[in-house]
Design a protein around this motif. Structure first.
Motif, PDB file in Angstrom:
ATOM      1  N   GLU A 131      19.585 -12.096   1.678  1.00 39.93           N
ATOM      2  CA  GLU A 131      19.437 -12.186   3.121  1.00 39.93           C
ATOM      3  C   GLU A 131      20.275 -13.348   3.648  1.00 39.93           C
ATOM      4  O   GLU A 131      20.249 -14.447   3.106  1.00 39.93           O
ATOM      5  CB  GLU A 131      17.968 -12.391   3.481  1.00 39.93           C
ATOM      6  N   THR A 132      21.034 -13.119   4.703  1.00 40.68           N
ATOM      7  CA  THR A 132      21.851 -14.167   5.301  1.00 40.68           C
ATOM      8  C   THR A 132      21.042 -14.906   6.359  1.00 40.68           C
ATOM      9  O   THR A 132      20.517 -14.299   7.287  1.00 40.68           O
ATOM     10  CB  THR A 132      23.113 -13.580   5.938  1.00 40.68           C
ATOM     11  N   MET A 133      20.945 -16.215   6.210  1.00 46.13           N
ATOM     12  CA  MET A 133      20.239 -17.035   7.184  1.00 46.13           C
ATOM     13  C   MET A 133      21.220 -17.718   8.122  1.00 46.13           C
ATOM     14  O   MET A 133      22.382 -17.957   7.766  1.00 46.13           O
ATOM     15  CB  MET A 133      19.398 -18.096   6.473  1.00 46.13           C
ATOM     16  N   THR A 134      20.772 -18.031   9.297  1.00 52.60           N
ATOM     17  CA  THR A 134      21.585 -18.832  10.206  1.00 52.60           C
ATOM     18  C   THR A 134      21.624 -20.258   9.681  1.00 52.60           C
ATOM     19  O   THR A 134      20.813 -20.654   8.831  1.00 52.60           O
ATOM     20  CB  THR A 134      20.996 -18.824  11.617  1.00 52.60           C
ATOM     21  N   ALA A 135      22.561 -21.040  10.183  1.00 54.95           N
ATOM     22  CA  ALA A 135      22.658 -22.437   9.762  1.00 54.95           C
ATOM     23  C   ALA A 135      21.371 -23.184  10.073  1.00 54.95           C
ATOM     24  O   ALA A 135      20.909 -24.025   9.288  1.00 54.95           O
ATOM     25  CB  ALA A 135      23.850 -23.101  10.448  1.00 54.95           C
ATOM     26  N   GLU A 136      20.769 -22.864  11.219  1.00 53.47           N
ATOM     27  CA  GLU A 136      19.525 -23.523  11.603  1.00 53.47           C
ATOM     28  C   GLU A 136      18.399 -23.160  10.650  1.00 53.47           C
ATOM     29  O   GLU A 136      17.615 -24.025  10.242  1.00 53.47           O
ATOM     30  CB  GLU A 136      19.151 -23.117  13.031  1.00 53.47           C
ATOM     31  N   GLN A 137      18.322 -21.882  10.270  1.00 52.78           N
ATOM     32  CA  GLN A 137      17.279 -21.453   9.341  1.00 52.78           C
ATOM     33  C   GLN A 137      17.470 -22.092   7.977  1.00 52.78           C
ATOM     34  O   GLN A 137      16.505 -22.518   7.337  1.00 52.78           O
ATOM     35  CB  GLN A 137      17.298 -19.933   9.221  1.00 52.78           C
ATOM     36  N   ALA A 138      18.720 -22.137   7.519  1.00 51.01           N
ATOM     37  CA  ALA A 138      19.004 -22.699   6.201  1.00 51.01           C
ATOM     38  C   ALA A 138      18.661 -24.184   6.142  1.00 51.01           C
ATOM     39  O   ALA A 138      18.322 -24.715   5.080  1.00 51.01           O
ATOM     40  CB  ALA A 138      20.469 -22.484   5.849  1.00 51.01           C
ATOM     41  N   ALA A 139      18.759 -24.873   7.291  1.00 48.46           N
ATOM     42  CA  ALA A 139      18.469 -26.302   7.328  1.00 48.46           C
ATOM     43  C   ALA A 139      16.971 -26.576   7.430  1.00 48.46           C
ATOM     44  O   ALA A 139      16.538 -27.719   7.244  1.00 48.46           O
ATOM     45  CB  ALA A 139      19.194 -26.955   8.502  1.00 48.46           C
ATOM     46  N   ASP A 140      16.201 -25.543   7.699  1.00 49.83           N
ATOM     47  CA  ASP A 140      14.750 -25.675   7.853  1.00 49.83           C
ATOM     48  C   ASP A 140      14.088 -25.329   6.522  1.00 49.83           C
ATOM     49  O   ASP A 140      13.882 -24.164   6.196  1.00 49.83           O
ATOM     50  CB  ASP A 140      14.269 -24.745   8.963  1.00 49.83           C
ATOM     51  N   LEU A 141      13.722 -26.347   5.761  1.00 47.33           N
ATOM     52  CA  LEU A 141      13.168 -26.127   4.428  1.00 47.33           C
ATOM     53  C   LEU A 141      11.864 -25.341   4.487  1.00 47.33           C
ATOM     54  O   LEU A 141      11.612 -24.484   3.636  1.00 47.33           O
ATOM     55  CB  LEU A 141      12.941 -27.468   3.729  1.00 47.33           C
ATOM     56  N   THR A 142      11.061 -25.599   5.493  1.00 47.27           N
ATOM     57  CA  THR A 142       9.795 -24.881   5.625  1.00 47.27           C
ATOM     58  C   THR A 142      10.039 -23.391   5.818  1.00 47.27           C
ATOM     59  O   THR A 142       9.376 -22.553   5.200  1.00 47.27           O
ATOM     60  CB  THR A 142       8.983 -25.430   6.811  1.00 47.27           C
ATOM     61  N   TYR A 143      11.013 -23.065   6.671  1.00 43.74           N
ATOM     62  CA  TYR A 143      11.344 -21.648   6.902  1.00 43.74           C
ATOM     63  C   TYR A 143      11.880 -21.015   5.619  1.00 43.74           C
ATOM     64  O   TYR A 143      11.495 -19.897   5.255  1.00 43.74           O
ATOM     65  CB  TYR A 143      12.386 -21.520   8.013  1.00 43.74           C
ATOM     66  N   ALA A 144      12.789 -21.721   4.950  1.00 38.94           N
ATOM     67  CA  ALA A 144      13.394 -21.182   3.731  1.00 38.94           C
ATOM     68  C   ALA A 144      12.347 -20.922   2.663  1.00 38.94           C
ATOM     69  O   ALA A 144      12.379 -19.893   1.972  1.00 38.94           O
ATOM     70  CB  ALA A 144      14.473 -22.143   3.210  1.00 38.94           C
ATOM     71  N   GLU A 145      11.401 -21.839   2.521  1.00 37.32           N
ATOM     72  CA  GLU A 145      10.349 -21.663   1.523  1.00 37.32           C
ATOM     73  C   GLU A 145       9.434 -20.495   1.884  1.00 37.32           C
ATOM     74  O   GLU A 145       9.021 -19.726   1.012  1.00 37.32           O
ATOM     75  CB  GLU A 145       9.541 -22.960   1.391  1.00 37.32           C
ATOM     76  N   LYS A 146       9.110 -20.375   3.172  1.00 40.31           N
ATOM     77  CA  LYS A 146       8.275 -19.257   3.607  1.00 40.31           C
ATOM     78  C   LYS A 146       8.988 -17.929   3.381  1.00 40.31           C
ATOM     79  O   LYS A 146       8.384 -16.944   2.935  1.00 40.31           O
ATOM     80  CB  LYS A 146       7.913 -19.396   5.080  1.00 40.31           C
ATOM     81  N   MET A 147      10.275 -17.898   3.670  1.00 38.66           N
ATOM     82  CA  MET A 147      11.059 -16.684   3.488  1.00 38.66           C
ATOM     83  C   MET A 147      11.061 -16.261   2.019  1.00 38.66           C
ATOM     84  O   MET A 147      10.832 -15.088   1.689  1.00 38.66           O
ATOM     85  CB  MET A 147      12.489 -16.922   3.972  1.00 38.66           C
TER      86      MET A 147
END
Length: 243
Positions: A131-147
Protein backbone atom coordinates in the motif's frame (compact mmCIF):
# COMPACT_ATOMS: atom_id res chain seq x y z
CA UNK A 1 9.59 -5.27 -9.98
CA UNK A 2 11.62 -5.69 -6.83
CA UNK A 3 11.77 -8.51 -4.38
CA UNK A 4 12.40 -9.32 -0.77
CA UNK A 5 13.07 -12.67 0.84
CA UNK A 6 10.75 -14.01 3.50
CA UNK A 7 12.01 -16.27 6.24
CA UNK A 8 11.09 -19.95 6.01
CA UNK A 9 8.33 -21.42 8.14
CA UNK A 10 9.78 -23.81 10.65
CA UNK A 11 7.07 -24.07 13.31
CA UNK A 12 3.33 -24.14 13.67
CA UNK A 13 3.17 -20.75 15.34
CA UNK A 14 5.05 -19.03 12.51
CA UNK A 15 2.90 -20.43 9.69
CA UNK A 16 0.71 -17.34 9.74
CA UNK A 17 3.66 -15.07 8.85
CA UNK A 18 3.89 -16.54 5.36
CA UNK A 19 2.65 -13.53 3.40
CA UNK A 20 1.72 -10.76 5.78
CA UNK A 21 3.89 -7.83 6.88
CA UNK A 22 5.07 -7.42 3.30
CA UNK A 23 1.69 -5.96 2.36
CA UNK A 24 2.53 -2.46 3.53
CA UNK A 25 5.55 -0.33 2.84
CA UNK A 26 6.24 0.32 6.53
CA UNK A 27 7.29 -3.27 7.04
CA UNK A 28 10.99 -4.09 7.08
CA UNK A 29 12.58 -6.36 4.50
CA UNK A 30 13.24 -9.79 5.92
CA UNK A 31 16.72 -11.28 5.98
CA UNK A 32 17.70 -14.28 3.90
CA UNK A 33 18.50 -17.39 5.85
CA UNK A 34 22.14 -18.39 6.04
CA UNK A 35 23.75 -21.26 4.22
CA UNK A 36 23.45 -24.58 5.97
CA UNK A 37 25.78 -27.54 6.05
CA UNK A 38 25.14 -31.15 5.18
CA UNK A 39 21.42 -31.81 4.93
CA UNK A 40 19.40 -34.89 5.70
CA UNK A 41 16.12 -36.22 4.48
CA UNK A 42 13.11 -36.71 6.76
CA UNK A 43 14.21 -40.25 7.63
CA UNK A 44 17.59 -38.98 8.81
CA UNK A 45 19.62 -40.15 5.80
CA UNK A 46 21.61 -37.93 3.49
CA UNK A 47 19.45 -36.53 0.68
CA UNK A 48 20.78 -37.42 -2.77
CA UNK A 49 19.15 -34.32 -4.33
CA UNK A 50 20.96 -31.91 -2.01
CA UNK A 51 17.77 -30.91 -0.21
CA UNK A 52 17.39 -31.46 3.50
CA UNK A 53 13.95 -32.98 3.46
CA UNK A 54 12.68 -31.53 6.75
CA UNK A 55 8.93 -31.28 6.22
CA UNK A 56 6.12 -28.96 7.28
CA UNK A 57 3.97 -32.06 7.77
CA UNK A 58 3.59 -35.58 6.41
CA UNK A 59 0.79 -34.59 4.02
CA UNK A 60 -1.39 -31.65 3.05
CA UNK A 61 -4.12 -33.12 5.24
CA UNK A 62 -1.76 -33.20 8.20
CA UNK A 63 -0.56 -29.68 7.42
CA UNK A 64 -4.15 -28.39 7.44
CA UNK A 65 -4.80 -30.13 10.75
CA UNK A 66 -1.64 -28.59 12.15
CA UNK A 67 -2.77 -25.09 11.12
CA UNK A 68 -6.19 -25.63 12.66
CA UNK A 69 -4.65 -26.76 15.94
CA UNK A 70 -2.34 -23.73 15.97
CA UNK A 71 -5.21 -21.27 15.52
CA UNK A 72 -5.87 -19.19 18.63
CA UNK A 73 -9.28 -18.05 17.45
CA UNK A 74 -8.01 -15.44 15.00
CA UNK A 75 -9.25 -17.24 11.87
CA UNK A 76 -12.75 -16.47 10.65
CA UNK A 77 -15.31 -19.25 10.31
CA UNK A 78 -14.95 -19.45 6.53
CA UNK A 79 -11.20 -20.03 6.71
CA UNK A 80 -11.54 -22.68 9.41
CA UNK A 81 -14.22 -24.45 7.36
CA UNK A 82 -11.92 -24.51 4.33
CA UNK A 83 -9.00 -25.82 6.35
CA UNK A 84 -11.25 -28.54 7.75
CA UNK A 85 -12.16 -29.61 4.21
CA UNK A 86 -8.48 -29.73 3.27
CA UNK A 87 -7.81 -31.83 6.36
CA UNK A 88 -10.37 -34.28 5.02
CA UNK A 89 -9.70 -34.15 1.25
CA UNK A 90 -6.06 -33.11 0.96
CA UNK A 91 -6.86 -30.44 -1.63
CA UNK A 92 -7.46 -26.68 -1.71
CA UNK A 93 -9.93 -25.70 -4.42
CA UNK A 94 -9.24 -22.69 -6.63
CA UNK A 95 -12.64 -21.27 -5.72
CA UNK A 96 -11.86 -21.43 -1.99
CA UNK A 97 -8.49 -19.80 -2.57
CA UNK A 98 -9.95 -16.96 -4.62
CA UNK A 99 -12.79 -16.41 -2.17
CA UNK A 100 -10.33 -16.13 0.72
CA UNK A 101 -8.42 -13.36 -1.01
CA UNK A 102 -11.65 -11.55 -1.84
CA UNK A 103 -12.62 -11.64 1.83
CA UNK A 104 -9.20 -10.24 2.70
CA UNK A 105 -9.64 -7.35 0.26
CA UNK A 106 -13.09 -6.60 1.64
CA UNK A 107 -11.75 -6.69 5.20
CA UNK A 108 -9.08 -4.10 4.38
CA UNK A 109 -11.64 -1.83 2.70
CA UNK A 110 -13.97 -2.17 5.69
CA UNK A 111 -11.14 -0.88 7.89
CA UNK A 112 -10.98 2.30 5.82
CA UNK A 113 -8.16 1.64 3.35
CA UNK A 114 -8.02 1.33 -0.42
CA UNK A 115 -8.83 -2.08 -1.88
CA UNK A 116 -5.51 -3.99 -1.98
CA UNK A 117 -4.23 -4.89 -5.42
CA UNK A 118 -3.08 -8.46 -5.91
CA UNK A 119 -0.07 -9.64 -7.88
CA UNK A 120 -0.92 -12.92 -9.59
CA UNK A 121 1.64 -15.40 -10.88
CA UNK A 122 1.49 -18.02 -13.59
CA UNK A 123 0.71 -20.75 -11.04
CA UNK A 124 -2.26 -18.78 -9.70
CA UNK A 125 -0.54 -17.65 -6.51
CA UNK A 126 -1.53 -14.20 -5.23
CA UNK A 127 0.49 -11.71 -3.26
CA UNK A 128 -0.89 -8.46 -1.86
CA UNK A 129 0.92 -5.49 -3.34
CA UNK A 130 2.24 -2.90 -0.92
CA UNK A 131 0.00 0.00 0.00
CA UNK A 132 1.34 3.45 -0.92
CA UNK A 133 1.11 5.99 1.88
CA UNK A 134 1.26 9.74 1.58
CA UNK A 135 4.30 11.49 3.01
CA UNK A 136 2.16 12.69 5.91
CA UNK A 137 0.91 9.18 6.65
CA UNK A 138 4.40 7.70 6.44
CA UNK A 139 5.65 10.30 8.94
CA UNK A 140 2.88 9.39 11.39
CA UNK A 141 4.18 6.38 13.31
CA UNK A 142 0.86 5.81 15.03
CA UNK A 143 -0.95 5.65 11.68
CA UNK A 144 1.70 3.38 10.17
CA UNK A 145 1.52 0.98 13.10
CA UNK A 146 -2.28 0.91 12.99
CA UNK A 147 -2.20 0.27 9.25
CA UNK A 148 0.21 -2.63 9.64
CA UNK A 149 -1.91 -4.07 12.46
CA UNK A 150 -5.13 -3.78 10.44
CA UNK A 151 -3.63 -5.43 7.34
CA UNK A 152 -2.15 -8.13 9.52
CA UNK A 153 -5.48 -8.86 11.19
CA UNK A 154 -7.24 -9.19 7.84
CA UNK A 155 -4.57 -11.55 6.54
CA UNK A 156 -4.68 -13.76 9.62
CA UNK A 157 -8.47 -13.90 9.70
CA UNK A 158 -9.10 -14.66 6.05
CA UNK A 159 -6.04 -15.82 4.12
CA UNK A 160 -2.93 -17.04 5.91
CA UNK A 161 -3.74 -20.70 6.47
CA UNK A 162 -5.41 -21.19 3.09
CA UNK A 163 -2.56 -19.42 1.36
CA UNK A 164 0.07 -21.56 3.07
CA UNK A 165 -1.74 -24.73 1.99
CA UNK A 166 -2.35 -23.58 -1.57
CA UNK A 167 1.24 -22.49 -2.09
CA UNK A 168 2.43 -25.89 -0.89
CA UNK A 169 -0.08 -27.61 -3.14
CA UNK A 170 1.00 -25.87 -6.34
CA UNK A 171 4.72 -25.36 -5.80
CA UNK A 172 5.97 -27.32 -2.79
CA UNK A 173 4.25 -30.72 -2.96
CA UNK A 174 7.07 -32.31 -0.95
CA UNK A 175 6.20 -29.88 1.87
CA UNK A 176 9.78 -28.77 2.47
CA UNK A 177 9.82 -26.68 5.65
CA UNK A 178 12.62 -24.55 4.26
CA UNK A 179 11.30 -22.26 1.53
CA UNK A 180 14.61 -22.21 -0.32
CA UNK A 181 14.48 -25.99 -0.65
CA UNK A 182 10.88 -25.78 -1.84
CA UNK A 183 11.86 -23.22 -4.46
CA UNK A 184 14.79 -25.25 -5.76
CA UNK A 185 12.60 -28.34 -5.97
CA UNK A 186 9.94 -26.38 -7.87
CA UNK A 187 12.49 -24.91 -10.28
CA UNK A 188 14.03 -28.31 -10.97
CA UNK A 189 10.69 -30.06 -11.47
CA UNK A 190 9.60 -27.38 -13.90
CA UNK A 191 12.81 -27.64 -15.93
CA UNK A 192 13.54 -24.01 -15.12
CA UNK A 193 17.06 -24.76 -13.90
CA UNK A 194 19.39 -27.69 -14.56
CA UNK A 195 19.08 -30.72 -12.29
CA UNK A 196 22.56 -29.79 -11.09
CA UNK A 197 21.29 -26.46 -9.73
CA UNK A 198 21.79 -26.60 -5.97
CA UNK A 199 20.42 -25.00 -2.85
CA UNK A 200 23.68 -23.10 -2.50
CA UNK A 201 23.33 -21.86 -6.10
CA UNK A 202 19.87 -20.53 -5.30
CA UNK A 203 21.02 -18.73 -2.18
CA UNK A 204 23.99 -17.24 -4.00
CA UNK A 205 21.66 -16.01 -6.75
CA UNK A 206 19.37 -14.45 -4.14
CA UNK A 207 22.35 -12.70 -2.58
CA UNK A 208 23.40 -11.30 -5.95
CA UNK A 209 19.92 -9.96 -6.62
CA UNK A 210 19.67 -8.43 -3.16
CA UNK A 211 23.01 -6.66 -3.39
CA UNK A 212 23.13 -5.41 -6.98
CA UNK A 213 24.75 -1.99 -6.90
CA UNK A 214 24.42 -0.58 -10.41
CA UNK A 215 20.69 -1.13 -10.82
CA UNK A 216 21.26 -3.81 -13.43
CA UNK A 217 20.14 -7.40 -13.01
CA UNK A 218 23.15 -9.55 -12.12
CA UNK A 219 24.04 -12.72 -13.96
CA UNK A 220 22.50 -15.65 -12.15
CA UNK A 221 21.30 -19.15 -12.86
CA UNK A 222 17.71 -17.89 -12.76
CA UNK A 223 15.86 -16.44 -15.75
CA UNK A 224 14.02 -13.62 -13.99
CA UNK A 225 12.18 -12.80 -17.22
CA UNK A 226 10.49 -16.20 -17.09
CA UNK A 227 7.14 -15.89 -15.26
CA UNK A 228 7.33 -19.51 -14.14
CA UNK A 229 10.59 -18.79 -12.30
CA UNK A 230 8.93 -15.92 -10.48
CA UNK A 231 5.95 -18.15 -9.72
CA UNK A 232 8.13 -20.85 -8.11
CA UNK A 233 9.88 -18.25 -6.00
CA UNK A 234 6.67 -16.43 -5.02
CA UNK A 235 5.03 -19.67 -3.93
CA UNK A 236 8.04 -20.46 -1.77
CA UNK A 237 8.43 -17.36 0.32
CA UNK A 238 9.72 -14.71 -2.08
CA UNK A 239 7.77 -11.45 -2.11
CA UNK A 240 7.70 -9.41 -5.32
CA UNK A 241 6.32 -5.87 -5.37
CA UNK A 242 6.15 -3.16 -7.98
CA UNK A 243 8.39 -0.17 -7.29
Amino acid sequence: MRSSKQNPINSRNSNRSLTRRATVMVCAAMLSVGLCGCTTSSDGTDSDDGLGGAKLASSLQAYATQLLEADNGSMDTEQRDILQRVAETGEVSVSDYEAAWQRYQTCVVDKGYNRPQLLTYSNGIHQANSETMTAEQAADLTYAEKMAKDYDACMIAHVDGINALYMAQVANPNLYANHDEGAVDCLRRGGLVPKSYTLEDYREDQDKMAHKSDGKDPETGLDMDNPDVLACMAANGYMFTHP
